[in-house]
Write a protein that holds these residues in place. Structure first.
Motif, mmCIF file in Angstrom:
data_model
loop_
_atom_site.group_PDB
_atom_site.id
_atom_site.type_symbol
_atom_site.label_atom_id
_atom_site.label_comp_id
_atom_site.label_asym_id
_atom_site.label_seq_id
_atom_site.Cartn_x
_atom_site.Cartn_y
_atom_site.Cartn_z
ATOM 1 N N THR A 535 -70.991 11.978 -8.590
ATOM 2 C CA THR A 535 -70.884 12.089 -7.137
ATOM 3 C C THR A 535 -72.224 12.499 -6.560
ATOM 4 O O THR A 535 -73.173 12.812 -7.288
ATOM 5 C CB THR A 535 -69.815 13.125 -6.757
ATOM 6 N N ALA A 536 -72.313 12.528 -5.246
ATOM 7 C CA ALA A 536 -73.551 12.954 -4.587
ATOM 8 C C ALA A 536 -73.831 14.436 -4.811
ATOM 9 O O ALA A 536 -74.979 14.876 -4.711
ATOM 10 C CB ALA A 536 -73.470 12.649 -3.085
ATOM 11 N N LYS A 537 -72.811 15.214 -5.135
ATOM 12 C CA LYS A 537 -72.989 16.642 -5.378
ATOM 13 C C LYS A 537 -73.296 16.966 -6.834
ATOM 14 O O LYS A 537 -73.596 18.108 -7.160
ATOM 15 C CB LYS A 537 -71.722 17.389 -4.960
ATOM 16 N N GLU A 559 -77.593 7.433 -5.518
ATOM 17 C CA GLU A 559 -76.804 6.208 -5.583
ATOM 18 C C GLU A 559 -75.310 6.496 -5.381
ATOM 19 O O GLU A 559 -74.569 5.653 -4.867
ATOM 20 C CB GLU A 559 -77.005 5.531 -6.944
ATOM 21 N N ALA A 560 -74.874 7.707 -5.787
ATOM 22 C CA ALA A 560 -73.446 8.037 -5.676
ATOM 23 C C ALA A 560 -73.006 8.202 -4.237
ATOM 24 O O ALA A 560 -71.798 8.207 -3.962
ATOM 25 C CB ALA A 560 -73.150 9.314 -6.463
ATOM 26 N N ARG A 561 -73.944 8.365 -3.304
ATOM 27 C CA ARG A 561 -73.548 8.443 -1.890
ATOM 28 C C ARG A 561 -73.023 7.102 -1.390
ATOM 29 O O ARG A 561 -72.258 7.052 -0.431
ATOM 30 C CB ARG A 561 -74.736 8.892 -1.042
#
Length: 729
Positions: A535-537, A559-561
């Motif tokens: 994930t973005a986090k 890229e996960a965003r």
């Protein structure tokens, strides 16, 4: 039928021959000088008949011979048990005495028994000597010839009397069997009708696991079928009149014994699980199917019979530790060990399997024990591993271990400790070494009244107990195993049948070189696996976020965003701060992931502890959900009241004659006036406030007492309220 054409060499007394009509006859006498052979038919009671010996032998040269030799006796051979002294044995001896009398009278020339004149004289002498009838002597002589002309051929067929195995069906008359001497009634004979009733009693007896007694089953069928009259009395009581001709417990027990095999009775009463564990026949061996060391290992755990103290504070008593053993089936060598407080579970089994491939010299050095390589030479994986189903199957690692480590996983059924008897027995052998020396050992009488509590004697902590256990394992490995037969070649070489020597000799002469696996390979294979989410986090796994060098280098989190994806990971249930990323693209096949600062609260915790903390938080929120819901409802009600009060006030001063444009055109001026008014009210004035004397003199004594109790801040706020526009005048 096995047949052979007769010849002068193959012919002998007692040999069976079969004619063209498939009739059996026995050769009872041969006299080559007289060119005669005597045969006795086995299917009738005729006397022996004579044939020409030369013609009988020459007959085999014909294309279709009349006789051929048979080797199958029509009756099974019976051998008298040694030291047997029964009525059958006595009768057999009497029959043999009669035969000896006949043979002695014929001067051991059996031809005298084949001719009527001489035979009649010999039979008469035997009848007078033994006081028996002629028919009895003839029957004995016929049996002697027909059944093989031996002592055992004269044994009476008493064992076949009375139709053995065929149940009787006595419908009426006196009860069969020995008459009763204590009970006043005669009882009832067993017949087909009563057997059907006994079947109902047997079903009742075996139907439930409540362990009904045999008497309960008899009472059940007596109540159903042998109660002639039931009367109701006052108070709801009943009076039962039971028939005198009713079955007994002994009859039901005999029916169950004769109609149910012991295994069926055991399974019905104790269950299939207990039958497999304690009741079945033990005909095999624990090392069956193994040819040498490394063919199969067994792993199992037990709770040690000793209480320990904390290694941080010896005043604190902790619980009993868990011991895991991995044993080589062929040599009985303990090849892996784990001692700790994990389990019995996969975490403990995982550590035992890792220790299985760990060099034992370095491992013992961690516990300040010095050994040589020959003292404990095992650090190799097996071809097959037998374990409990709950440990390997519960984490779904059977297929990964078989694929990556090439170890075949075999799971024992639940409750089948007998399938791992070799490793189970080590839990009794090894503790026997350190039992006399370790305080806090749990004795067999633990918990009984008057016995000292062994927990108060605990002195060792986990590190010290591990040292003791390692020394005991080393002694076990170098001590001969009782009941284990060493291979002949090992005895020839003069080597002791100890597990260590068996292990070495087996590698040299049986298994050959074993395989080698690194600790990292085994650790990664036996650790549980899962799916983590990029994930973005961060890399999210079990509510915690991780990072790794590959993720930063390839900018995964950016890229996960746009789109999230899953990655394969391995994890250790005992340490949540470390996660292992699994991918074929990585150089070593894995990479270590670390906790992000936002998840640092999970550092130093196990997955069990983190899950327990999350569960406790959810439980706390669930317990206070009603209180929070009530607060929300109260807030909604108060807001609705304020809005309603404001709406009513606005409607009271609303000027319906003003148009919409007039109301909206004055927003800027209204805001300026409101801001000016609020500035005066929000101004900060720290000047001390003094109340006028005229106002103070006009207040009553009660008001003076109340005002004296107010603080300086409260008095200032009250004065400011009076200065507000529209305040008290």
């Amino acid at each position: 039928m096995i047949g052979l054409r007769p010849s002068i060499i193959s012919l002998a007394v007692r040999v069976l021959v079969r004619d063209g009509e498939d009739r059996l006859a026995r050769i009872v006498h041969i006299d080559s000088s007289l060119d005669e052979i005597w045969l006795k038919n086995l299917d009738d009671r005729t006397w022996p008949f004579r044939l020409s010996c030369s013609e009988f032998v020459a007959d085999y040269e014909r294309p279709s011979p009349r006789y051929e030799i048979a080797f199958d006796e029509p009756r099974p051979l019976y051998v008298r048990p040694p030291n047997s002294d029964t009525a059958t044995d006595e009768r057999q001896k009497e029959h043999w005495d009669i035969i000896e009398c006949l043979l002695a009278g014929a001067e051991h020339d059996e031809r005298a028994l084949f001719f009527p004149i001489t035979r009649r004289r010999l039979v008469t002498v035997a009848c007078e000597q033994f006081n028996v009838t002629r028919q009895t002597v003839v029957n004995i002589l016929m049996r002697y010839w027909q059944r093989g002309m031996t002592f055992d051929s004269l044994r009476p067929d008493f064992r076949e009397c009375g139709a053995p195995g065929v149940p009787r069906n006595i419908v009426s008359g006196t009860k069969a069997g020995r008459p009763r001497t204590i009970s006043p009634d005669d009882g009832v004979s067993t017949n087909d009708d009563l057997r059907r009733i006994f079947q109902i009693a047997a079903d009742y007896y075996f139907a439930s696991r409540r362990r009904r007694k045999m008497q309960d089953a008899v009472d059940y069928i007596v109540r159903k079928f042998f109660c002639h009259q039931i009367k109701g009395l006052e108070g709801g009581q009943v009076e039962v009149e039971v028939a005198t001709d009713k079955p007994t417990v002994r009859q039901l027990r005999h029916y169950i014994k004769t109609h149910y095999r012991p295994s069926v009775r055991y399974r019905a009463r104790e269950g299939e699980k207990k039958w497999l564990l304690e009741g079945r026949a033990i005909l095999g061996q624990g090392d069956h199917g193994t040819q040498g060391p490394g063919d199969k290992y067994q792993v199992d755990a037990t709770v040690a019979d000793i209480y320990l103290v904390s290694q941080y504070d010896r005043r604190r008593i902790v619980r009993r530790p868990v011991i895991y053993f991995v044993i080589d089936v062929w040599s009985r060598l303990i090849v892996g060990i784990y001692v700790g407080f994990e389990g019995p579970s996969w975490a403990g089994a995982m550590m035992a399997l890792i220790n299985m491939v760990t060099p034992k010299v370095e491992f013992c050095k961690q516990y300040e024990i010095g050994i040589d390589f020959d003292d404990w030479p095992s650090h190799h994986p097996p071809k097959a591993l037998l374990a409990d189903r709950g440990e390997l199957s519960s984490v779904g690692l059977t297929e990964p271990i078989e694929r990556s480590l090439r170890i075949k996983i075999e799971n024992a059924g639940p409750g089948r400790a007998d399938l791992k008897a070799l490793v189970e027995r080590r839990f009794g052998i090894v503790p026997a070494v350190f039992k006399p020396f370790t305080p806090g050992y749990v004795e067999a009488d633990f918990g009984e009244r008057g016995v000292r509590d062994c927990r108060l004697d605990a002195k060792l902590h986990l590190f010290e107990f591990t040292q003791v256990l390692l020394l005991s394992v080393i002694e076990h490995n170098n001590h001969p195993v009782s009941g284990l037969r060493a291979p002949p070649g090992m005895i020839t070489e003069g080597r002791e049948p100890t597990p260590v020597e068996l292990y070495k000799w087996g590698i040299e002469n049986r298994s050959g070189a074993l395989r080698h696996l690194t600790i990292d390979e085994v650790a990664l294979a036996v650790m549980p696996r899962g799916k983590a989410r990029v994930t973005a986090k961060g890399i999210r796994f079990k509510k915690a976020y991780y990072e790794c060098d590959t993720a930063h280098r390839e900018e995964w989190f950016s890229e996960a965003r746009k789109a999230e994806w899953n990655v394969d990971v391995s994890f250790d249930l005992r340490a949540k701060e470390v996660l292992y990323l699994r991918s074929e693209k990585l150089r070593q096949g894995y990479e270590i992931c670390r906790l992000l600062p936002g998840s640092s609260r999970d550092a130093g915790k196990s997955h069990y502890e983190a899950d327990e903390l999350d569960h406790a938080q959810k439980a706390l929120l669930a317990a206070t959900a009603d209180k929070r819901q009530a607060a929300r409802i109260e807030t909604d009600i108060m807001i609705e009241r304020i809005v309603k009060k404001a709406s009513d006030a606005a409607m009271a001063v609303k000027d319906a004659s003003r148009s919409m444009s007039e109301q909206l055109s004055s927003i800027r001026e209204n805001s300026a006036d409101e801001k000016s008014a609020r500035r005066r009210e929000e101004a900060v004035d720290l000047t001390p406030i003094l109340r006028p004397k005229s106002e103070a003199s006009q207040e009553s004594k009660d008001d003076d007492a109340a005002s004296e109790q107010l603080s300086y801040e409260d008095q200032s706020l009250e004065f400011l309220e009076q200065l507000k526009p529209g305040g008290d005048e």
